[in-house]
Design a protein around this motif. Sequence first.
Motif, PDB file in Angstrom:
ATOM      1  N   UNK A 247       0.851  -1.207   0.000  1.00 43.39           N
ATOM      2  CA  UNK A 247       0.000   0.000   0.000  1.00 43.39           C
ATOM      3  C   UNK A 247       0.881   1.249   0.000  1.00 43.39           C
ATOM      4  N   UNK A 248       1.937   1.236   0.817  1.00 40.42           N
ATOM      5  CA  UNK A 248       2.841   2.404   0.877  1.00 40.42           C
ATOM      6  C   UNK A 248       3.470   2.631  -0.496  1.00 40.42           C
ATOM      7  N   UNK A 249       3.764   1.539  -1.189  1.00 40.88           N
ATOM      8  CA  UNK A 249       4.386   1.662  -2.509  1.00 40.88           C
ATOM      9  C   UNK A 249       3.396   2.056  -3.596  1.00 40.88           C
ATOM     10  N   UNK A 250       2.111   2.072  -3.249  1.00 32.42           N
ATOM     11  CA  UNK A 250       1.106   2.469  -4.237  1.00 32.42           C
ATOM     12  C   UNK A 250       0.740   1.351  -5.190  1.00 32.42           C
ATOM     13  N   UNK A 251       0.896   0.100  -4.757  1.00 33.20           N
ATOM     14  CA  UNK A 251       0.542  -1.049  -5.591  1.00 33.20           C
ATOM     15  C   UNK A 251      -0.929  -0.935  -6.008  1.00 33.20           C
TER      16      UNK A 251
END
Length: 426
Positions: A247-251
């Motif tokens: 989620x942090x990586x914007x997947x």
Amino acid sequence: MRAPHFFLAAVLLGFAVTARAVDPVAESIDIHLAAHRDGRAAHSFDPSGYTGDLSALPVGVFDSGIGGLTVLEAILTIDAFHNDTLKPGPDGLPDFENERFLYLGDQANMPYGNYAKAGKTDYLRELILKDAIFLLGNRYHSEGVVHHDKPPVKALVIACNTATAYGLEDLKAAVKRWDLPVIVVGVVEAGARGLLEADSPGAIGVMATVGTCDSGVYPRTIQGTLGLAGRGVATITQQGSPDLAAVIEGDPSRKQTVQEQVAIDVRQLVENHRASQPAGNAKPLSTIVLGCTHFPLVGREIDAAFASLREDPVLAPYIAETRHYVDPAEWTARQLFRELAAAKLRRRGAPGAGEKDRLFLSIADPTLSGKRLNPDGSLTDAYKYGRETGSFVEDTLVVPMTRAALPAAGKKLVSEKLPAVWERIE
Ligand code: DGL
């Protein structure tokens, strides 16, 4: 019969062998290396480069993806020692001002945190050894061509918590077998040492990937580190998140916002802690180890989630009024400094004008059959988690990391939160 075969092959080929590999993952890698000691083949390196004074070589840092860039940022910016006397304390100069760095983010094979659950621990162990071999070697891909002009490294920093959990001991053993005078530093040991500075009487919470938590590496290493320092046994509760790093990586496959996912994971940690504590006599969580590369990037959101849960009188006894956070990245940078100094491997004098830090990223081989690739060119989960150990055919290619090659969300993250790294990416 495989071990004697390896031993003979290695000796005939003149590969330095000080001890024999005893498990199949290490054994097949050693056989491959012994057969390709000129470093031209995929997943190989030339050991003859490791003689004489290695201090001018770069430091290698690797992670499962771009999360480990948080560790590289900490290394690039830390000023915790006097560079001339090596004494602790800032001197106004970055501690690694003369060093050069190579970074590998194994983006194509991430998340490492989910291999153990998929029953693929050995495959993950092999990936981790291959990451290190990449850094030790000279080979990479660029614009469809294989290049051999990458320098080897004098130190290997495992910037990934999951990779440290499953690969640190393998890598230390491999470096010994391969007879390399190369330093190996893992983010977990360093993070556990960071806890020695935290004079916090409450319980310790560990937030990490599912794989890291399942391995038990943090509780084991923390108890060992505190024990050696003469401290009592700590109360530790873990929460493994299968989603937060993505989620942090914007997947795009994850639909939650960072705040939503953080709220889920922090609540779960507090609930796990509550379940483990005697009613009416709970030790509140007062120190939180951010045991995943990505989590320090959302430290503010994590603390806000604890503060919000503390307003609930049922949960308040399990959460300290103020929380202390341990970011293993900073402690990894300190440990690297100490180990380079102890091994007399700190670089003397500034590097030449042409010597730059070089960052690399793995991508799925675009020529793989359609069934193995998602529409965006990444490996499908079925293929990713279906692979077996022992293959040295490249299905992922390591290429230079450029601003253009970074996924959009990753680009935003690095440009906004990791400025020292950002200026080094072309
Ligand atoms: N870099 C990993 C870690 O620190 C998180 C991402 C992943 O699962 O690959 O554990």
